[in-house]
Design an enzyme around this catalytic site. Structure first.
Site, PDB file in Angstrom:
ATOM      1  N   GLU A  72       0.798  -1.220   0.000  1.00 42.11           N
ATOM      2  CA  GLU A  72       0.000   0.000   0.000  1.00 42.11           C
ATOM      3  C   GLU A  72       0.835   1.275   0.000  1.00 42.11           C
ATOM      4  O   GLU A  72       0.493   2.258  -0.666  1.00 42.11           O
ATOM      5  CB  GLU A  72      -0.954   0.018   1.205  1.00 42.11           C
ATOM      6  CG  GLU A  72      -2.125  -0.944   1.093  1.00 42.11           C
ATOM      7  CD  GLU A  72      -1.781  -2.405   1.362  1.00 42.11           C
ATOM      8  OE1 GLU A  72      -0.647  -2.668   1.840  1.00 42.11           O
ATOM      9  OE2 GLU A  72      -2.625  -3.281   1.120  1.00 42.11           O
ATOM     10  N   HIS A 105     -11.310  -4.758   8.974  1.00 43.61           N
ATOM     11  CA  HIS A 105     -11.919  -4.442   7.673  1.00 43.61           C
ATOM     12  C   HIS A 105     -13.192  -3.616   7.828  1.00 43.61           C
ATOM     13  O   HIS A 105     -13.998  -3.575   6.900  1.00 43.61           O
ATOM     14  CB  HIS A 105     -12.266  -5.726   6.915  1.00 43.61           C
ATOM     15  CG  HIS A 105     -11.077  -6.503   6.466  1.00 43.61           C
ATOM     16  ND1 HIS A 105     -10.326  -7.275   7.318  1.00 43.61           N
ATOM     17  CD2 HIS A 105     -10.500  -6.639   5.250  1.00 43.61           C
ATOM     18  CE1 HIS A 105      -9.347  -7.849   6.633  1.00 43.61           C
ATOM     19  NE2 HIS A 105      -9.437  -7.489   5.390  1.00 43.61           N
TER      20      HIS A 105
HETATM   21  C1  LIG Z   1      -2.793  -4.581   4.246  1.00 42.39           C
HETATM   22  C2  LIG Z   1      -3.775  -5.402   3.518  1.00 42.39           C
HETATM   23  N1  LIG Z   1      -3.857  -5.269   2.181  1.00 42.39           N
HETATM   24  C3  LIG Z   1      -4.739  -6.001   1.476  1.00 42.39           C
HETATM   25  C4  LIG Z   1      -5.571  -6.883   2.120  1.00 42.39           C
HETATM   26  C5  LIG Z   1      -6.618  -7.675   1.350  1.00 42.39           C
HETATM   27  N2  LIG Z   1      -6.192  -9.052   1.256  1.00 42.39           N
HETATM   28  C6  LIG Z   1      -6.653  -9.990   2.105  1.00 42.39           C
HETATM   29  S1  LIG Z   1      -5.933 -11.475   1.853  1.00 42.39           S
HETATM   30  C7  LIG Z   1      -4.993 -10.860   0.611  1.00 42.39           C
HETATM   31  C8  LIG Z   1      -4.034 -11.741  -0.118  1.00 42.39           C
HETATM   32  C9  LIG Z   1      -2.909 -12.133   0.743  1.00 42.39           C
HETATM   33  O1  LIG Z   1      -2.031 -12.911   0.023  1.00 42.39           O
HETATM   34  P1  LIG Z   1      -1.004 -13.842   0.774  1.00 42.39           P
HETATM   35  O2  LIG Z   1      -0.214 -13.036   1.718  1.00 42.39           O
HETATM   36  O3  LIG Z   1      -0.253 -14.584  -0.267  1.00 42.39           O
HETATM   37  O4  LIG Z   1      -1.898 -14.827   1.647  1.00 42.39           O
HETATM   38  P2  LIG Z   1      -2.906 -15.945   1.152  1.00 42.39           P
HETATM   39  O5  LIG Z   1      -4.254 -15.308   1.081  1.00 42.39           O
HETATM   40  O6  LIG Z   1      -2.447 -16.447  -0.154  1.00 42.39           O
HETATM   41  O7  LIG Z   1      -2.833 -16.969   2.206  1.00 42.39           O
HETATM   42  C10 LIG Z   1      -5.253  -9.523   0.401  1.00 42.39           C
HETATM   43  C11 LIG Z   1      -4.602  -8.691  -0.641  1.00 42.39           C
HETATM   44  C12 LIG Z   1      -5.475  -6.987   3.518  1.00 42.39           C
HETATM   45  N3  LIG Z   1      -6.262  -7.783   4.237  1.00 42.39           N
HETATM   46  N4  LIG Z   1      -4.549  -6.253   4.185  1.00 42.39           N
END
Ligand SMILES: Cc1ncc(C[n+]2csc(CCOP(=O)(O)OP(=O)(O)O)c2C)c(N)n1
Ligand SMILES: Cc1ncc(C[n+]2csc(CCOP(=O)(O)OP(=O)(O)O)c2C)c(N)n1
Ligand SMILES: [Mg+2]
Ligand SMILES: [Mg+2]
Lengths: 327, 322, 322, 327
Positions: free
Chosen positions: C58, C127
């Site tokens: 971000e 959220h």
């Molecule tokens: C700071 C932040 N940015 C974006 C999100 C939205 N978001 C939730 S899960 C996710 C993907 C996360 O990817 P990863 O770290 O690879 O974990 P995975 O879901 O694959 O286990 C995102 C972008 C969030 N919760 N927090």
């Protein structure tokens, strides 16, 4: 898999952890489809080997920090599936009395310091748990789970560097399930192995097969040993796959849009950590088939009991909105 | 009573609490040498383990403080300037303030974040913002901003002993101010205001550096026969509504003086509260005195023009008197 | 007039502005697929270069938007949830809002930050926070939060054409709401409120989802013979003081309804302003209706209890009627 | 130094940039000591080779972003020392009409997009300038200067990864002057070369002698060429030294505390980029001594004129507080 050196009871223990996660989440998926669970739910199915293998390498005093995709970590650390299920229902009997939900389960009594809904948000806190172990000369180790996507957050960088600069007992476990939401890791970063980022902090970086729970156990044990011995942090990258959606209900939500091709999905399905360990357990005569079935039955019943208990639990009283505030 | 500077009082509070409780430690960028003199001398007494220099990584350092706090320690996290909290904002808003509640009361996060707040040294926008309003908005973060050495010491000691996350704000502009500081131990409760000047004609509410602005204005007004009551809130969250409302019940007039951007500011909060709860006592509209609503300029001339001035306060009081 | 959803109106605004001006592009996490449907379909029309998926970063993405804006482009930076702005807080507060001023007018930063604001989907504290109050406080960031498809489209188009940084907040809770959206192009000026219901007895000021809470309350009150005027501010910074003050001059009563933590909130600002500027018109104390002052719980039952309710608004109005 | 392949006029150009920075800042140091400058001042003396070498490799269209220690970058990019000096005095004739000061000077006309007082705060903005070049198919390159300390900020990590993932024309120049304030880089990170962090982003990482302006020119030219050619970002680590304080007035401020030993300070003093290039220019007969002296005299006069002009400039009018707001 060649893991004959890993003791039989450890294998059974890890197998049990995986199975418990799997059966719990299969039920959660059903409940979500039936519209029984509020909020967002992110399943760990396909990735269970990571939490199970790593947590089997920990003592009860060691701590973990988890993510939005946290059920597996809680269960692997020994969490109570009754209190988990109740929390997913938002009931007063849940771990957080309904205040946390799927993305915010914690059990401080078993060293599960909390799931964090902010991607990368748990990594600095895990460094703090490590700092605290170092400060008190305890031999506690702090483990942090996070995703491939989280490895692109500033918090990842600052945290690994800080833990390294202070030589803290932290094990960073990156669950590279190849995706952050709908974006492939390969598009979000220009490197093959996230473990290579360890070079930038002067700490060991290890790539592990995250589908193989016993390999995870072995790799984690080494990192934990190093941390406990004052050797500082390790970055473990577990190559894994999520078998399902980023979040439950995704298909409907995406309105027909797709982001993985079928071949890839099929390949991911084929790499099932439960099946793999099941085969190993069978081939090496670790548990007879009937005991395996009994275990499964017992877990399935426990999950059902958890669901029943959750359903029958009261909603939190409205007044509890004003509880758990300043001490 | 010994007279000490504001900075020396903070140093004393830190040292005394670190002596008292081995779980208390200090962590941040250059806290050993002390970018702000408030942390000086502690490393010599308490050593490497309890006075920890970190890389320049505000987000991780703040989070590490939280992790240490929930595992039994009592960290003091020095993040230097208020604006640097912007980099740690997620850890403070999403984690520190919420963890206890989010996890259903399973944990507590007894830690202190410490930064310099506000302008006054011609450092330009990046080093001159007041940030207390953001943290007042966040539930479950306590916020303190003392104006005197006495208050600084007593409040910081309370903050360190508090079982909740506390943001301790101090002011570079006040660093050299001297005042009485008792030799014996004392604490000042968080949430209790202090009436720095009594008066019956108008209530002026201020905090930190603006307490002096308010007091100067009060002096000028007194020469004109207008007796202002100057309330130093000292704590911003929770804040002492009772003392303020009681004063307004007496004076019927209210002026809020707050060094910060004006919109959604502490001054807005105080005015809204008074307007809600003391409406029938008010004889004139409440008045806000805050920064001009612009980023903070570097030039001393412009900086001064942006900050709340004694003349601004007098003008605001005059508006309540018509 | 065609009826469209709130989300479809946002999609349309984005598509029309991207067609109109090749300097406009969209950047963020999963904007191609659209984590929020508001960005869907744009990649198919505009391709890789103008609909850019990013890593989960971000701070860098926000800063990259700023860098692109000051070098001639007009980025729309989608950062998903309001709370994720906490990670980009430094870039927004220290850079986006201040660059033009800090550099003496040499540059401008025409960019839009876009996030979902507030609660309502049982997503838990991380959220579900409303963040508009933080950015209202920052000088030189415009802030918008539309409540209807019509307003959403017209305001977003204005935001994209604005030469200043604008925070465009939308509400998941309103995503499916339908309303009239003219086929012909139109713009809604930033800073102009809309009276969503006329009335002479009390002024209710709201924004985004709370507009509906206020309207429901107004309906119930009308059955009792109390005619509330419901003002939808639409823009939070700058906000339409004139319309609000004019209404209060007529009604003599003021209730602010705002989904956010209550302290130093938008509701505090509106109340403080009315109390300052319309004091002599007020027949009763101003009233604030905001979230209960706690982190946002997950349980739907508790979430509902924390958010401002129709009953809360009616109670507040009642207080102004005694 | 073996830089015979670098054209004579380039060497003279670089030498001139260094000398201009040096003389400007020597005067600033004097003015600060005399209490004539408000606010904080961070000098670049000892590090001039980095800005001069890098900026000589840029066109007027290429952009740079700078830090709290930014005078050298502005001058090297062609900034007007009159408007700079006036800005340091906080006068209305300054680059930012007195609103920016030492830590916030910009000159958008010469592609100097601003100095940023927040450590690491400029790195994402530089990525945006690169994004904008890529978006418009321009062959502009975006250069970002930042310190060793900044390399531990999350913004560093996110920005390098983002620039790499999108293959943007950005050159990241880390000025490793061995300290972030009073903390040695070696204590703040557990690695020798910050350039090694490039591995984590799949981009080239180059260690350069930051005292040698011609080496900086050569290394920067290669990185700029690569960026312009669509090859994406490079991380350059310039090993350098600040000869003086972190911020002017430090000695008094620190009340006798020290953080560098004398040997180290002496070693740093010995590595003077101006002296080094002066020697090279002399040994290779690039400019005769009298022309060197004339150049120096001319710069010294220009600096004096800048000081006089700044002193005689009016303070900004109070009303200007409400200018340069929303368009
Ligand atoms: C700071 C932040 N940015 C974006 C999100 C939205 N978001 C939730 S899960 C996710 C993907 C996360 O990817 P990863 O770290 O690879 O974990 P995975 O879901 O694959 O286990 C995102 C972008 C969030 N919760 N927090
Ligand atoms: C985000 C942030 N944290 C801390 C500071 C205080 N600070 C100013 S300069 C500095 C040291 C920076 O070190 P480095 O990046 O190596 O640059 P150098 O001063 O050595 O040129 C620090 C910590 C700041 N300005 N911004
Ligand atoms: Mg992932
Ligand atoms: Mg440095």
């Amino acid at each position: 898999m060649h893991h004959q050196d890993i003791a039989v009871d450890v294998v059974v223990d890890i197998y049990t952890r995986i199975l418990r996660i799997r059966r719990f989440e299969e039920e959660v998926a059903r409940l979500f489809r039936q519209g029984q669970l509020p909020g967002f739910v992110h399943l760990y199915i396909g990735e269970e080997a990571v939490a199970a293998g790593v947590c089997a390498a920990l003592t009860d005093e060691d701590t973990i920090i988890s993510t939005h995709r946290g059920h597996g970590h809680v269960i692997a650390k020994g969490g109570d599936i009754k209190r988990m299920m109740a929390e997913l229902f938002g009931k007063s009997t849940g771990y957080c009395k309904g205040k946390g939900g799927s993305m915010h389960i914690a059990d401080f009594d078993i060293g599960m310091l909390g799931a964090i809904g902010i991607v990368g948000g748990g990594i600095p806190i895990a460094v703090g748990a490590g700092l605290s172990a170092w400060y008190t000369n305890s031999d506690r180790v702090s483990v942090c789970f996070f995703g491939d996507g989280a490895a692109n957050e500033g918090s990842f960088h600052e945290s690994l560097n800080l833990a390294s600069a202070l030589t803290l007992p932290v094990v960073f476990v990156c669950e590279n399930n190849q995706y952050g939401e709908f974006t492939p890791a390969a598009k979000a970063m220009n490197i093959e192995h996230i473990a290579d980022r360890a070079v930038g902090y002067g700490i060991p970086g290890v790539v592990a097969n995250g589908v193989d729970a016993l390999e995870m156990y072995r790799v984690a044990s080494a990192a934990v040993r190093r941390a406990r011995g004052g050797g500082g942090p390790t970055l473990i990258e577990a190559k894994t796959h999520r078998r399902g959606s980023h979040a439950e209900g995704e298909e409907a939500f995406l309105g027909g849009q797709t982001y993985r091709d079928e071949a890839e999905t099929a390949a991911a399905q084929a790499k099932d950590p439960l099946l793999l360990l099941h085969t190993y357990v069978g081939e090496n005569n670790i548990l007879p088939q009937n005991q395996l079935e009994a275990l499964d039955a017992q877990i399935t019943i426990a999950v059902q009991e958890a669901v029943d208990a959750a359903r029958n639990s009261p909603e939190p009283a409205v007044e509890t909105v004003f509880e758990d505030l300043w001490l | 009573m010994p007279r000490k500077t504001y900075v020396a009082a903070i140093q004393e509070a830190l040292a005394e609490e670190m002596r008292r409780d081995p779980r208390v430690f200090l962590i941040g960028e250059d806290v050993r040498i002390g970018v702000f003199p408030s942390t000086r001398g502690l490393h010599a007494e308490f050593g490497d383990k309890r006075v920890i220099d970190t890389p320049i990584s505000e987000l991780a350092v703040a989070g590490a403080g939280i992790g240490a706090a929930v595992t039994g320690l009592r960290p003091i996290v020095d993040l230097m300037f208020g604006t640097f909290l912007y980099l740690a904002f997620d850890q403070i808003a999403n984690q520190a303030g919420a963890m206890r509640y989010m996890y259903g009361g399973q944990t507590k996060a007894p830690l202190v974040f410490m930064v310099q707040n506000g302008a006054g040294s011609s450092a330009g926008h990046h080093h001159s913002q007041a940030v207390h309003q953001f943290f007042m908005n966040m539930p479950q973060i306590k916020v303190i901003l003392p104006s005197t050495p006495y208050d600084g010491k007593g409040l910081l000691k309370s903050a360190i002993r508090d079982d909740n996350p506390v943001l301790f704000l101090h002011s570079l502009a006040l660093g050299g101010k001297r005042g009485d500081v008792p030799a014996d131990e004392y604490l000042i409760p968080i949430g209790a205001a202090d009436i720095k000047r009594a008066g019956n004609d108008v209530t002026i509410c201020a905090v930190g550096p603006t307490v002096y602005t308010a007091l100067s204005a009060a002096k000028t007004l007194a020469a004109r026969g207008v007796e202002a009551e100057v309330i130093d809130l000292r704590s911003l969250s929770p804040w002492d509504k009772a003392t303020v409302l009681e004063s307004v019940a007496k004076t019927g007039r209210f002026v809020a003086v707050d060094e910060s951007f004006p919109v959604c500011s502490a001054a807005s909060e105080w005015c809204a509260t008074v307007a809600e709860a003391a409406f029938h006592h008010l004889r004139a509209p409440v008045q806000r005195v805050a920064n001009k609503d612009v980023p903070m300029p570097f030039s001393p001339v412009l900086e001064k023009a942006v900050l709340p001035s004694v003349a601004d306060v007098i003008e605001a009081v005059n508006k309540t008197l018509v």
